[in-house]
Scaffold this motif. Structure first.
Motif, short mmCIF file in Angstrom:
data_model
loop_
_atom_site.label_atom_id
_atom_site.label_comp_id
_atom_site.label_asym_id
_atom_site.label_seq_id
_atom_site.Cartn_x
_atom_site.Cartn_y
_atom_site.Cartn_z
N ARG A 176 -15.90 11.23 8.64
CA ARG A 176 -15.75 9.87 9.16
C ARG A 176 -14.29 9.49 9.30
O ARG A 176 -13.89 8.90 10.29
N LYS A 177 -13.47 9.81 8.32
CA LYS A 177 -12.04 9.53 8.41
C LYS A 177 -11.30 10.33 7.35
O LYS A 177 -11.89 10.78 6.35
N VAL A 178 -9.99 10.49 7.57
CA VAL A 178 -9.12 11.19 6.61
C VAL A 178 -7.87 10.34 6.45
O VAL A 178 -7.20 10.02 7.43
N THR A 179 -7.57 9.98 5.22
CA THR A 179 -6.36 9.20 4.95
C THR A 179 -5.45 9.99 4.02
O THR A 179 -5.91 10.75 3.17
N CYS A 180 -4.14 9.82 4.21
CA CYS A 180 -3.15 10.54 3.41
C CYS A 180 -2.15 9.56 2.83
O CYS A 180 -1.68 8.66 3.55
N SER A 181 -1.80 9.75 1.58
CA SER A 181 -0.69 9.02 0.97
C SER A 181 0.37 10.01 0.54
O SER A 181 0.05 11.11 0.07
N LEU A 182 1.64 9.64 0.75
CA LEU A 182 2.77 10.50 0.44
C LEU A 182 3.69 9.82 -0.54
O LEU A 182 3.91 8.60 -0.46
N ARG A 194 -7.65 11.90 1.26
CA ARG A 194 -9.04 11.52 1.01
C ARG A 194 -9.85 11.76 2.28
O ARG A 194 -9.62 11.13 3.30
N ILE A 195 -10.76 12.73 2.17
CA ILE A 195 -11.57 13.15 3.32
C ILE A 195 -12.97 12.60 3.12
O ILE A 195 -13.68 13.01 2.19
N GLY A 265 -5.19 16.41 11.19
CA GLY A 265 -4.54 15.12 11.11
C GLY A 265 -5.19 14.15 10.13
O GLY A 265 -6.33 14.32 9.70
N CYS A 266 -4.39 13.15 9.74
CA CYS A 266 -4.88 12.09 8.87
C CYS A 266 -4.10 10.82 9.17
O CYS A 266 -3.03 10.85 9.82
N SER A 267 -4.61 9.70 8.73
CA SER A 267 -3.95 8.42 8.93
C SER A 267 -3.33 7.95 7.61
O SER A 267 -3.61 8.50 6.54
N GLY A 268 -2.49 6.91 7.70
CA GLY A 268 -1.83 6.42 6.50
C GLY A 268 -2.73 5.54 5.66
O GLY A 268 -3.84 5.19 6.05
#
Length: 268
Positions: A176-182, A194-195, A265-268
């Motif tokens: 559904r979505k993938v978010t990334c924190s750096l 988080r997938i 890819g992932c979003s913020g």
């Protein structure tokens, strides 16, 4: 641009019958050969490199894990080569001495889609394959492989099977979505992804890759909470230089005892 991190060599000449060259390691634990394949209607050629290993030995995927040796290839001496892309079949995850590696046992068939720079002219491919193989210990191997591809050729079931043996896409797996924190770390950047996706199978492992070969990605951890798979890892530049992370360039491969999933890819 040649897109490859793979293993092979192959070529064709209109005036010469197909010739195949087999390479064997000095200690005879691994062999490589070209499967000459067939010509597509669009002028590209589908071939493959077949790597066979002695019983008990394994070799590595494009992202081999901390315990593995990444495969590399040199194309020096190739002629009339416009583009070459390698398709990696779904690998296995191995654990030895609490260290993870990712790769293949027995046999690896790497399909190759080859486009000539000048249509109708021979493509001469030469390759030096630098791969790692392991049993009780891991050792590097160098194999030199070359071949001439037929003008037409015939479909090869081994290549076709390797083309089918691919991870699911994100859509096919219901991602559904993938978010990334750096966040900055002592040596580089910490990544938490988080997938949001259904369970793929038992013992899920998420492998992270970047588009920059000079950024090293450490072996991370993978946990699951409901329909969310969480992977955490650290990224470092091989020269200790500062670097930027482009979230859209990150690639996540979820491996398990069932299917595998390829996510870009992932979003913020």
């Amino acid at each position: 641009m040649i897109k490859s991190n793979a293993l092979l060599a192959a070529a064709f000449s209109a005036a010469v019958l197909p010739v195949q060259t087999t390479a064997q390691s000095f200690d005879q634990v691994v062999q490589a050969e070209v499967l000459p394949g067939w010509r597509n209607d669009d002028g590209t050629h589908m071939a493959a490199v077949r790597i066979t290993l002695n019983p008990g030995w394994k070799t590595y995927w494009r992202a081999p894990g901390d315990a593995g040796i990444p495969p590399q290839i040199s194309w020096k001496g190739s002629r009339n080569l416009e583009d070459l892309s390698v398709t990696w079949p779904t690998p296995e995850v191995f654990w030895q001495n609490d260290m993870r590696s990712i790769g293949y046992t027995d046999e690896l068939v790497l399909p190759l889609s080859i486009a000539p720079k000048n249509a109708g002219e021979p493509v001469r491919l030469k390759a030096v394959l630098d791969i790692g193989v392991c049993r009780d210990v891991c050792v590097p191997q160098r194999l030199k492989v070359k071949a001439e591809l037929p003008e037409i050729g015939a479909r090869d079931a081994r290549i076709a099977a390797a083309l089918v043996d691919q991870p699911l896409t994100a859509d096919e797996a219901g991602v559904r979505k993938v978010t990334c924190s750096l966040a900055p770390s002592e040596y580089g950047v910490m990544l938490t992804a988080r997938i949001h996706m259904p369970v793929v199978g038992n013992a899920e492992v998420a492998v992270v890759e970047t588009a920059d070969p000079e950024i090293w990605v450490a072996e991370g951890t993978t946990t699951r909470s409901g329909n969310t798979l969480v992977t955490e890892t650290e990224m470092m530049h091989v020269t200790d230089s500062a670097f930027m992370v482009n979230r859209s360039d990150l690639r996540f491969t979820v491996l398990s005892g069932g299917d595998a999933v390829d996510i870009h890819g992932c979003s913020g």
